[in-house]
Design an enzyme around this catalytic site. Structure first.
Site, PDB file in Angstrom:
ATOM      1  N   ASN A   9     -20.173 -48.713 -10.718  1.00 46.62           N
ATOM      2  CA  ASN A   9     -21.565 -48.078 -11.083  1.00 46.62           C
ATOM      3  C   ASN A   9     -21.340 -46.611 -11.172  1.00 46.62           C
ATOM      4  O   ASN A   9     -20.890 -46.078 -10.338  1.00 46.62           O
ATOM      5  CB  ASN A   9     -22.266 -48.114  -9.656  1.00 46.62           C
ATOM      6  CG  ASN A   9     -23.532 -47.517  -9.714  1.00 46.62           C
ATOM      7  OD1 ASN A   9     -24.073 -46.936 -10.784  1.00 46.62           O
ATOM      8  ND2 ASN A   9     -24.114 -47.469  -8.689  1.00 46.62           N
ATOM      9  N   LYS A  11     -23.409 -44.486 -12.275  1.00 47.14           N
ATOM     10  CA  LYS A  11     -24.392 -43.565 -11.886  1.00 47.14           C
ATOM     11  C   LYS A  11     -24.569 -42.743 -12.967  1.00 47.14           C
ATOM     12  O   LYS A  11     -24.457 -43.012 -14.238  1.00 47.14           O
ATOM     13  CB  LYS A  11     -24.129 -42.814 -10.566  1.00 47.14           C
ATOM     14  CG  LYS A  11     -23.502 -43.683  -9.502  1.00 47.14           C
ATOM     15  CD  LYS A  11     -23.479 -43.131  -8.009  1.00 47.14           C
ATOM     16  CE  LYS A  11     -23.100 -44.362  -6.981  1.00 47.14           C
ATOM     17  NZ  LYS A  11     -22.864 -43.657  -5.624  1.00 47.14           N
ATOM     18  N   HIS A  91     -30.801 -49.754  -6.161  1.00 43.70           N
ATOM     19  CA  HIS A  91     -29.707 -48.879  -5.624  1.00 43.70           C
ATOM     20  C   HIS A  91     -30.411 -48.087  -4.621  1.00 43.70           C
ATOM     21  O   HIS A  91     -31.445 -47.436  -4.680  1.00 43.70           O
ATOM     22  CB  HIS A  91     -29.044 -48.221  -6.615  1.00 43.70           C
ATOM     23  CG  HIS A  91     -27.738 -47.603  -5.995  1.00 43.70           C
ATOM     24  ND1 HIS A  91     -27.682 -46.372  -5.633  1.00 43.70           N
ATOM     25  CD2 HIS A  91     -26.585 -47.940  -6.193  1.00 43.70           C
ATOM     26  CE1 HIS A  91     -26.512 -46.150  -5.152  1.00 43.70           C
ATOM     27  NE2 HIS A  91     -25.561 -47.177  -5.618  1.00 43.70           N
ATOM     28  N   GLU A  93     -29.704 -44.865  -4.056  1.00 43.90           N
ATOM     29  CA  GLU A  93     -30.104 -43.789  -4.581  1.00 43.90           C
ATOM     30  C   GLU A  93     -31.571 -43.701  -5.411  1.00 43.90           C
ATOM     31  O   GLU A  93     -32.428 -43.029  -5.104  1.00 43.90           O
ATOM     32  CB  GLU A  93     -29.084 -43.081  -5.698  1.00 43.90           C
ATOM     33  CG  GLU A  93     -28.052 -42.762  -5.013  1.00 43.90           C
ATOM     34  CD  GLU A  93     -26.619 -43.070  -5.595  1.00 43.90           C
ATOM     35  OE1 GLU A  93     -26.496 -43.199  -7.037  1.00 43.90           O
ATOM     36  OE2 GLU A  93     -25.489 -42.905  -4.676  1.00 43.90           O
ATOM     37  N   GLU A 163     -24.778 -52.788   0.163  1.00 49.65           N
ATOM     38  CA  GLU A 163     -24.206 -51.613   0.328  1.00 49.65           C
ATOM     39  C   GLU A 163     -24.796 -50.581   1.612  1.00 49.65           C
ATOM     40  O   GLU A 163     -25.829 -50.020   1.430  1.00 49.65           O
ATOM     41  CB  GLU A 163     -24.496 -51.003  -0.935  1.00 49.65           C
ATOM     42  CG  GLU A 163     -23.857 -51.480  -2.167  1.00 49.65           C
ATOM     43  CD  GLU A 163     -23.772 -50.639  -3.132  1.00 49.65           C
ATOM     44  OE1 GLU A 163     -22.546 -50.411  -3.703  1.00 49.65           O
ATOM     45  OE2 GLU A 163     -24.872 -49.970  -3.860  1.00 49.65           O
ATOM     46  N   GLY A 169     -20.315 -43.400  -1.140  1.00 50.73           N
ATOM     47  CA  GLY A 169     -19.808 -42.138  -1.507  1.00 50.73           C
ATOM     48  C   GLY A 169     -19.224 -41.262  -0.283  1.00 50.73           C
ATOM     49  O   GLY A 169     -18.991 -39.927  -0.437  1.00 50.73           O
ATOM     50  N   SER A 209     -17.640 -47.035  -0.684  1.00 48.70           N
ATOM     51  CA  SER A 209     -16.070 -46.417  -0.729  1.00 48.70           C
ATOM     52  C   SER A 209     -15.070 -47.550  -1.109  1.00 48.70           C
ATOM     53  O   SER A 209     -14.225 -47.650  -0.226  1.00 48.70           O
ATOM     54  CB  SER A 209     -16.249 -46.105   0.815  1.00 48.70           C
ATOM     55  OG  SER A 209     -17.012 -44.640   0.794  1.00 48.70           O
ATOM     56  N   GLY A 230     -18.444 -47.204  -6.935  1.00 45.26           N
ATOM     57  CA  GLY A 230     -18.972 -45.737  -7.332  1.00 45.26           C
ATOM     58  C   GLY A 230     -17.890 -44.961  -7.636  1.00 45.26           C
ATOM     59  O   GLY A 230     -17.170 -45.498  -8.840  1.00 45.26           O
TER      60      GLY A 230
HETATM   61  P1  PGA Z   1     -19.217 -45.588  -3.638  1.00 41.36           P
HETATM   62  O1  PGA Z   1     -20.401 -45.998  -4.386  1.00 41.36           O
HETATM   63  O2  PGA Z   1     -18.039 -46.486  -4.141  1.00 41.36           O
HETATM   64  O3  PGA Z   1     -18.676 -44.270  -4.261  1.00 41.36           O
HETATM   65  O4  PGA Z   1     -19.269 -45.647  -2.292  1.00 41.36           O
HETATM   66  C1  PGA Z   1     -20.951 -47.209  -4.506  1.00 41.36           C
HETATM   67  C2  PGA Z   1     -22.205 -47.500  -4.970  1.00 41.36           C
HETATM   68  O5  PGA Z   1     -23.075 -46.533  -4.939  1.00 41.36           O
HETATM   69  O6  PGA Z   1     -22.734 -48.433  -5.548  1.00 41.36           O
END
Ligand code: PGA
Length: 247
Positions: A9, A11, A91, A93, A163, A169, A209, A230
């Site tokens: 992803n 973003k 998602h 976010e 998630e 992140g 992560s 991500g």
């Molecule tokens: P990350 O993000 O792997 O950086 O933790 C995952 C995501 O937002 O799908």
């Protein structure tokens, strides 16, 4: 047998040129061990689809209406026209910063399914909900809202990304035991809503992560069929390492 699915992803990262360079480097190393893909900006989708032979290319959002006065939005028919086959919805976010809710995510899922585009539906609890031991009830309620009123046959094709928000992140990934437990709750909730056949078929990703160092332990869990990644999906080298480790 559920075929694993591992999706990056991106973003709001990567220009069209950067996306093209990544795809040219990573596409040739994909193999049959899993379905691999990346979610790109709307702008990069067309070139990405043209350049990818093996990677699946996902949009990162859509609107549920086909057209109209929704400044800045992109509809499902627009995605369909350029050959998009997967779309990330809900998602965290988008839920936290752009007002997406189980209700709008449900409308998006329905519209995508009608177009034959696979939704990658994201759910997961906040840190406060985790600390308050509300994870299970949050997962069940997000699923009952986001997956309301679908047909069991349609649900089979969907991808769910569990998630935990506190793991996104942050470098603070869930333990494999916690991730497995939560993905099992996801499957159980789907069984309650749409029956065992749908629950057995649906593919469930863990996200938060995930990186080359921990992908293998997640993939070994019974109810985890892949990952939504991500940060570690932004560099070709680390995504290639993930592809290599999931042969
Ligand atoms: P990350 O993000 O792997 O950086 O933790 C995952 C995501 O937002 O799908």
């Amino acid at each position: 047998m559920r075929k694993p699915i591992i999706v990056g992803n991106w973003k709001m990262n990567k220009t069209i040129a950067e996306a093209t360079a990544f795809i040219k480097e990573v596409d040739p190393v994909c193999h049959d061990g899993a379905t691999y893909g990346v979610g790109t900006s709307f702008l990069a989708l067309q070139d990405a689809i043209k350049n990818a032979k093996n990677l699946i290319i996902a949009a990162e959002n859509c609107h549920f209406e086909d057209s109209g006065a929704f400044t800045g939005e992109v509809s499902v028919p627009m995605l369909e026209e350029i050959g998009v086959k997967y779309c990330i919805i809900g998602h965290s976010e988008r839920r936290q910063m752009f007002g997406d809710s189980d209700e709008t995510v449900n409308k998006k899922a329905k519209r995508l399914i009608k177009a034959g585009i696979t939704p990658i539906l994201c759910i997961g609890e906040t840190e406060a909900q985790y600390d308050a031991k509300e994870t299970e009830s949050v997962i069940r309620s997000q699923l009952s809202g986001s997956l309301a009123d679908l047909c069991p046959e349609c649900v089979k094709g969907i991808v769910i990304a569990y998630e935990p928000i506190w793991a996104i992140g942050t470098g603070k990934s869930a333990t494999k035991e916690d991730a497995q437990k939560c993905c099992h709750i996801v499957r159980d909730q789907i069984e309650k809503m749409y029956g065992k056949e749908a629950a057995d078929a649906v593919r469930i990703q863990y996200g938060g992560s995930v990186k080359p160092e921990n992908i293998v332990e997640y993939m070994a869990c019974e109810d985890i069929d892949g990952a939504l990644i991500g940060g570690a999906s932004l560099k070709a080298d680390s995504f290639k390492e993930i592809i290599e480790k999931t042969k």
